[in-house]
Design an enzyme around this catalytic site. Structure first.
Site, PDB file in Angstrom:
ATOM      1  N   ALA A   1      84.240  41.948  -5.838  1.00 12.93           N
ATOM      2  CA  ALA A   1      85.131  43.117  -5.934  1.00 12.93           C
ATOM      3  C   ALA A   1      84.635  44.155  -6.931  1.00 12.93           C
ATOM      4  O   ALA A   1      85.196  45.247  -7.009  1.00 12.93           O
ATOM      5  CB  ALA A   1      86.542  42.659  -6.323  1.00 12.93           C
ATOM      6  N   GLY A   8      81.183  45.618  -9.763  1.00  9.78           N
ATOM      7  CA  GLY A   8      79.897  45.526 -10.445  1.00  9.78           C
ATOM      8  C   GLY A   8      78.740  44.987  -9.618  1.00  9.78           C
ATOM      9  O   GLY A   8      78.480  45.449  -8.496  1.00  9.78           O
ATOM     10  N   ILE A   9      78.041  44.000 -10.155  1.00  9.80           N
ATOM     11  CA  ILE A   9      76.816  43.478  -9.540  1.00  9.80           C
ATOM     12  C   ILE A   9      77.119  42.806  -8.200  1.00  9.80           C
ATOM     13  O   ILE A   9      76.397  43.008  -7.210  1.00  9.80           O
ATOM     14  CB  ILE A   9      76.116  42.480 -10.507  1.00  9.80           C
ATOM     15  CG1 ILE A   9      75.693  43.192 -11.796  1.00  9.80           C
ATOM     16  CG2 ILE A   9      74.904  41.836  -9.828  1.00  9.80           C
ATOM     17  CD1 ILE A   9      75.234  42.259 -12.914  1.00  9.80           C
ATOM     18  N   LYS A  53      76.231  31.203 -20.717  1.00  8.88           N
ATOM     19  CA  LYS A  53      75.027  31.635 -20.004  1.00  8.88           C
ATOM     20  C   LYS A  53      73.847  30.711 -20.312  1.00  8.88           C
ATOM     21  O   LYS A  53      73.034  30.417 -19.442  1.00  8.88           O
ATOM     22  CB  LYS A  53      74.705  33.097 -20.346  1.00  8.88           C
ATOM     23  CG  LYS A  53      75.800  34.069 -19.904  1.00  8.88           C
ATOM     24  CD  LYS A  53      76.095  33.986 -18.392  1.00  8.88           C
ATOM     25  CE  LYS A  53      77.076  35.026 -17.913  1.00  8.88           C
ATOM     26  NZ  LYS A  53      77.377  34.975 -16.488  1.00  8.88           N
ATOM     27  N   SER A  56      72.335  35.666 -17.954  1.00  5.81           N
ATOM     28  CA  SER A  56      72.315  36.881 -18.784  1.00  5.81           C
ATOM     29  C   SER A  56      71.240  36.731 -19.853  1.00  5.81           C
ATOM     30  O   SER A  56      70.842  35.604 -20.181  1.00  5.81           O
ATOM     31  CB  SER A  56      73.674  37.028 -19.468  1.00  5.81           C
ATOM     32  OG  SER A  56      73.625  37.983 -20.497  1.00  5.81           O
ATOM     33  N   ASP A 106      91.115  32.027  -7.641  1.00  9.14           N
ATOM     34  CA  ASP A 106      90.887  31.999  -9.080  1.00  9.14           C
ATOM     35  C   ASP A 106      89.878  30.891  -9.391  1.00  9.14           C
ATOM     36  O   ASP A 106      90.219  29.704  -9.365  1.00  9.14           O
ATOM     37  CB  ASP A 106      92.221  31.746  -9.796  1.00  9.14           C
ATOM     38  CG  ASP A 106      92.059  31.741 -11.307  1.00  9.14           C
ATOM     39  OD1 ASP A 106      90.915  31.880 -11.792  1.00  9.14           O
ATOM     40  OD2 ASP A 106      93.091  31.591 -12.003  1.00  9.14           O
ATOM     41  N   GLY A 148      82.318  36.525 -13.185  1.00 10.83           N
ATOM     42  CA  GLY A 148      82.155  36.156 -14.582  1.00 10.83           C
ATOM     43  C   GLY A 148      83.055  36.980 -15.474  1.00 10.83           C
ATOM     44  O   GLY A 148      83.565  38.023 -15.083  1.00 10.83           O
ATOM     45  N   TYR A 174      80.483  33.468 -24.859  1.00 11.72           N
ATOM     46  CA  TYR A 174      79.824  34.051 -23.674  1.00 11.72           C
ATOM     47  C   TYR A 174      78.353  33.584 -23.584  1.00 11.72           C
ATOM     48  O   TYR A 174      77.914  33.091 -22.544  1.00 11.72           O
ATOM     49  CB  TYR A 174      79.909  35.577 -23.737  1.00 11.72           C
ATOM     50  CG  TYR A 174      79.239  36.272 -22.567  1.00 11.72           C
ATOM     51  CD1 TYR A 174      79.806  36.242 -21.298  1.00 11.72           C
ATOM     52  CD2 TYR A 174      78.036  36.977 -22.737  1.00 11.72           C
ATOM     53  CE1 TYR A 174      79.198  36.898 -20.222  1.00 11.72           C
ATOM     54  CE2 TYR A 174      77.430  37.635 -21.672  1.00 11.72           C
ATOM     55  CZ  TYR A 174      78.014  37.586 -20.415  1.00 11.72           C
ATOM     56  OH  TYR A 174      77.398  38.228 -19.351  1.00 11.72           O
TER      57      TYR A 174
END
Ligand code: NAD
Length: 264
Positions: free
Chosen positions: A11, A13-14, A158, A112, A42, A72, A154
């Site tokens: 939905a 961004g990337i 990653k 990331s 979810d 993410g 975060y």
């Protein structure tokens, strides 16, 4: 050859940029997201992951060629652990039996450059041990302590997901089943996730000092989409277990020239 892709985080961004590019080439894309998607689910909850996979398999008529996991969160919260790590690993485990039936199955995950930044070793280990309750508890303790440790959450997710790929990639159900599994490691991509943290020119300048990208600066999501598409395309027959940094040179700055030191 037209293929069927499942894309999480479709939905925004990337994930959204990748879905648009793939659809534009005539592929079938089944988008999974918490809102505005073919499969609304979810991925932070075990049941959400199971339901999402079941629905995606149904919509694909039991025919999935590739999974691109982009969903993410970047917030310093325990939910970030559930979405960024278990929302990927558990969801992929559910899709694996269907994916394996493709002639050219592929998987890629958005890690990331945060994977090479400071992290909580304890939190990374809990994720790599597949212990969601423990990982969430450690993350919540970091949040509750409010001593800065929550900023490691975060990067820890990653690091753990990039390690999971290496832990998994040679196993019979991945390499043995002919499935390359990789990650991309972007630096700064201009998406809503980043828009939240750079609202002024000063904040943009601050972020570019924190995450320097000498080659061409901040990226558009379609740049990352191209790499995600190659890694999940039929041409990728032999790249596996890798986190490919797409970062304008940031990883080179952080890790230096010699990344071959593990042999001493
Ligand atoms: P984004 O916020 O634009 O998109 C993320 C999407 O994930 C959203 O559509 C959101 O609804 C979805 N999502 C969040 N929680 C979910 C949940 N519980 N269940 C289902 N869907 C959920 O972010 P983006 O920048 O496109 O990020 C995509 C991926 O790339 C993320 O994993 C992010 O960590 C990673 N990444 C982004 C950057 C960057 O600079 N933007 C850099 C490195 C890595």
């Amino acid at each position: 050859m037209m293929r069927t892709y499942v894309i999480t985080g479709s939905a925004s961004g990337i994930g959204q940029a990748t879905a648009e590019k793939l659809k534009g080439l005539g592929n079938t894309v089944i988008g999974v997201d918490i809102h505005n998607a073919d499969v609304v689910a979810d991925l932070s909850t075990p049941q959400g992951r199971i339901d999402a996979a079941k629905k995606a398999i149904e919509l694909s008529n039991n025919s999935i060629d590739a999974v691109i996991a982009c969903a993410g969160l970047a917030y310093p919260t325990a939910t970030t652990v559930s979405v960024n790590y278990f929302g990927v690993t558990e969801f992929l485990n559910e899709l694996l039996p269907t994916l394996t039936q493709s002639k050219t199955p592929r998987v890629v995950i958005t890690s990331s450059v945060a994977s090479i930044m400071p992290n909580s070793a304890e939190l990374v280990e809990a994720m790599c041990a597949n212990d969601e309750a423990k990982a969430v508890k450690i993350a919540q303790e970091l949040v509750d302590a409010a001593a800065g440790g929550e900023q490691l959450i975060y990067g820890s997710t990653k690091r753990a997901i990039s390690r999971w790929i290496r832990q998994q990639c040679l196993k019979p159900h991945w390499a043995g089943a002919g499935i390359p599994i990789n990650a991309v490691g972007p630096a700064i991509v201009m998406t809503p996730m980043v828009d939240q943290i750079i609202k002024t020119p000063e904040e943009r300048e601050g972020l570019s000092k924190l995450v320097p990208m000498p080659l061409n600066g901040f990226m558009e999501p379609k740049t990352v989409a191209s790499l995600l598409m190659w890694l999940t395309g039929v041409e990728n027959t032999h790249v596996t277990g890798q986190t490919i940094y797409i970062d304008g040179g940031f990883e080179r700055i952080v890790r230096g020239e010699d990344v071959w030191s593990w042999k001493g």
